[in-house]
Motif scaffolding. Structure first.
Motif, PDB file in Angstrom:
ATOM      1  N   GLY A 149      -4.211   1.810  -1.788  1.00 22.27           N
ATOM      2  CA  GLY A 149      -2.926   3.309  -0.755  1.00 22.27           C
ATOM      3  C   GLY A 149      -2.848   3.001   1.022  1.00 22.27           C
ATOM      4  N   THR A 150      -4.451   2.026   0.520  1.00 24.70           N
ATOM      5  CA  THR A 150      -4.671   1.303   2.174  1.00 24.70           C
ATOM      6  C   THR A 150      -4.581   0.160   2.314  1.00 24.70           C
ATOM      7  N   VAL A 151      -4.820   0.437   4.058  1.00 19.62           N
ATOM      8  CA  VAL A 151      -4.638  -1.726   3.937  1.00 19.62           C
ATOM      9  C   VAL A 151      -5.725  -1.679   5.264  1.00 19.62           C
ATOM     10  N   ALA A 194       0.610  -1.416   0.009  1.00 17.13           N
ATOM     11  CA  ALA A 194       0.176   0.024   0.371  1.00 17.13           C
ATOM     12  C   ALA A 194       0.706   1.300   0.414  1.00 17.13           C
ATOM     13  N   HIS A 195       1.648   0.994   0.695  1.00 14.33           N
ATOM     14  CA  HIS A 195       2.846   2.469   0.929  1.00 14.33           C
ATOM     15  C   HIS A 195       3.607   2.962  -0.593  1.00 14.33           C
ATOM     16  N   VAL A 196       3.788   1.337  -1.277  1.00 15.74           N
ATOM     17  CA  VAL A 196       5.020   1.576  -2.073  1.00 15.74           C
ATOM     18  C   VAL A 196       4.055   2.344  -3.461  1.00 15.74           C
ATOM     19  N   TYR A 197       2.704   1.822  -3.235  1.00 13.93           N
ATOM     20  CA  TYR A 197       1.741   2.224  -4.538  1.00 13.93           C
ATOM     21  C   TYR A 197       0.748   3.451  -4.947  1.00 13.93           C
ATOM     22  N   GLY A 198       1.029   3.923  -2.980  1.00 16.11           N
ATOM     23  CA  GLY A 198       0.821   5.095  -2.165  1.00 16.11           C
ATOM     24  C   GLY A 198       1.922   6.322  -2.527  1.00 16.11           C
ATOM     25  N   LEU A 199       3.065   6.271  -3.231  1.00 13.16           N
ATOM     26  CA  LEU A 199       4.169   6.867  -3.133  1.00 13.16           C
ATOM     27  C   LEU A 199       3.817   7.319  -4.861  1.00 13.16           C
ATOM     28  N   LEU A 200       3.558   6.006  -5.793  1.00 10.96           N
ATOM     29  CA  LEU A 200       3.711   6.511  -7.164  1.00 10.96           C
ATOM     30  C   LEU A 200       3.008   7.144  -6.900  1.00 10.96           C
ATOM     31  N   ARG A 201       1.148   7.086  -6.449  1.00 14.06           N
ATOM     32  CA  ARG A 201       0.560   7.504  -6.956  1.00 14.06           C
ATOM     33  C   ARG A 201       0.481   9.782  -6.550  1.00 14.06           C
ATOM     34  N   ASP A 257       0.624  19.625 -14.954  1.00 13.85           N
ATOM     35  CA  ASP A 257       0.377  19.681 -16.692  1.00 13.85           C
ATOM     36  C   ASP A 257       1.284  18.917 -17.538  1.00 13.85           C
ATOM     37  N   LEU A 258       3.104  17.718 -16.613  1.00 15.76           N
ATOM     38  CA  LEU A 258       3.032  16.753 -17.486  1.00 15.76           C
ATOM     39  C   LEU A 258       3.011  15.851 -17.514  1.00 15.76           C
ATOM     40  N   ILE A 259       1.186  15.077 -17.169  1.00 15.22           N
ATOM     41  CA  ILE A 259       0.549  14.656 -17.416  1.00 15.22           C
ATOM     42  C   ILE A 259      -0.614  14.768 -17.377  1.00 15.22           C
ATOM     43  N   ASP A 260      -1.676  13.957 -18.579  1.00 15.62           N
ATOM     44  CA  ASP A 260      -3.057  14.249 -18.828  1.00 15.62           C
ATOM     45  C   ASP A 260      -3.942  14.230 -17.831  1.00 15.62           C
ATOM     46  N   SER A 261      -3.560  12.971 -16.856  1.00 12.71           N
ATOM     47  CA  SER A 261      -4.099  12.422 -15.779  1.00 12.71           C
ATOM     48  C   SER A 261      -3.366  11.460 -14.984  1.00 12.71           C
ATOM     49  N   ASN A 262      -3.991  10.843 -13.948  1.00 12.86           N
ATOM     50  CA  ASN A 262      -3.121  10.112 -13.180  1.00 12.86           C
ATOM     51  C   ASN A 262      -3.965   8.907 -13.372  1.00 12.86           C
ATOM     52  N   PRO A 263      -2.844   7.657 -13.575  1.00  9.13           N
ATOM     53  CA  PRO A 263      -2.975   6.919 -14.547  1.00  9.13           C
ATOM     54  C   PRO A 263      -3.087   5.369 -12.513  1.00  9.13           C
ATOM     55  N   CYS A 264      -3.192   6.080 -12.023  1.00  5.91           N
ATOM     56  CA  CYS A 264      -3.552   5.299 -10.402  1.00  5.91           C
ATOM     57  C   CYS A 264      -4.751   5.180 -10.092  1.00  5.91           C
ATOM     58  N   ARG A 265      -5.171   3.658 -10.266  1.00  2.00           N
ATOM     59  CA  ARG A 265      -6.877   3.957  -9.613  1.00  2.00           C
ATOM     60  C   ARG A 265      -7.166   2.819  -9.199  1.00  2.00           C
ATOM     61  N   VAL A 266      -6.195   2.146  -9.348  1.00  2.06           N
ATOM     62  CA  VAL A 266      -6.582   1.502  -8.293  1.00  2.06           C
ATOM     63  C   VAL A 266      -7.435   0.821  -7.013  1.00  2.06           C
ATOM     64  N   GLU A 267      -8.918   0.716  -6.799  1.00  4.38           N
ATOM     65  CA  GLU A 267      -9.790   0.849  -5.715  1.00  4.38           C
ATOM     66  C   GLU A 267      -8.995   0.565  -3.922  1.00  4.38           C
ATOM     67  N   GLY A 268      -9.014   0.987  -3.443  1.00  5.53           N
ATOM     68  CA  GLY A 268      -8.152   0.849  -2.154  1.00  5.53           C
ATOM     69  C   GLY A 268      -6.698   0.196  -1.607  1.00  5.53           C
TER      70      GLY A 268
END
Length: 223
Positions: free
Chosen positions: A86-88, A56-63, A73-84
């Motif tokens: 970033g939490t454990v 969860a921490h690794v994913y949360g850091l990437l997000r 404005d370096l990217i159009d949207s954030n691709p980190c959209r895995v539901e839940g």
């Protein structure tokens, strides 16, 4: 670049640096951020063979990093959209000891130092790093020499091989704590055994006189 632009505690920097070096840069370091897709992030996340909290921490850091890129404005949207992701869910339930159990635990600890340390931690609500950075001058005493108030202004951490003294974990950590009357005599007796130096550590390591490591407390505490 993202890490260098953040104001973080040394221990947090060390954690983030470890996650970057072990998990994020090997997977994404050579990719242009605009080419990273939602499906790729999902696949990478599900393939991470890590304990739930670390995952969860690794994913949360990437997000968080990619969210910063989106805000710039370096990217159009954030691709980190895995539901839940970033939490454990907490695996265990913390059992709060009763006043009687705290008293029994403190009395069973060896030497006055560890007994006083348990009482201060339990009744004054201090983290380990705040407790082990306490100095004589942080205790306010009354006319009879009883410690009545505790000034929490600093905390110590050990992100690498050296101890680092800084502020507490949050702004709310800077506080004055009233010491409960029923533990004041025990603390007074222990403080009277310490050097008169106002900057002397109250709970130093036994052998070195420097900051105590967690393992020094854990051995008698767990027993």
């Amino acid at each position: 670049v993202w890490l260098a632009g953040r104001t973080l505690k040394p221990r947090t920097v060390a954690h983030y640096r470890g996650y970057l070096d072990k998990y994020l840069i090997p997977a994404w370091g050579k990719r242009k951020m605009r080419t990273i897709t939602v499906a790729q992030v999902e696949s990478w996340y599900h393939d991470l063979a890590l304990p739930p909290t670390t995952k969860a921490h690794v994913y949360g850091l990437l997000r968080t990093i990619l969210n910063g890129a989106w805000r710039r404005d370096l990217i159009d949207s954030n691709p980190c959209r895995v539901e839940g992701a970033g939490t454990v869910k907490r695996q265990t339930r913390t059992e709060i000891p009763t006043a009687e159990q705290v008293t029994a635990l403190a009395a069973a600890m060896p030497s006055g130092k560890y007994e006083a340390m348990v009482l201060v931690s339990a009744w004054c609500g201090l983290r380990f790093g705040e407790t082990t950075e306490l100095r004589r001058s942080d205790f306010v005493v009354d006319d009879e020499g009883l410690p009545t108030t505790l000034r929490v202004r600093r905390a110590v951490s050990r992100p690498g091989t050296e101890f680092v003294v800084g502020t507490p974990k949050s702004d709310a950590g800077l506080r004055d704590v009233v010491i409960p009357p029923h533990i004041q005599p025990v603390l007074q007796g222990y403080l009277n055994t310490l050097p008169d130096d106002p900057q002397a550590l109250v709970f130093p390591a036994t052998r070195t006189g420097r900051h105590m490591q967690p393992s020094s407390l854990y051995k008698p505490f767990y027993r």
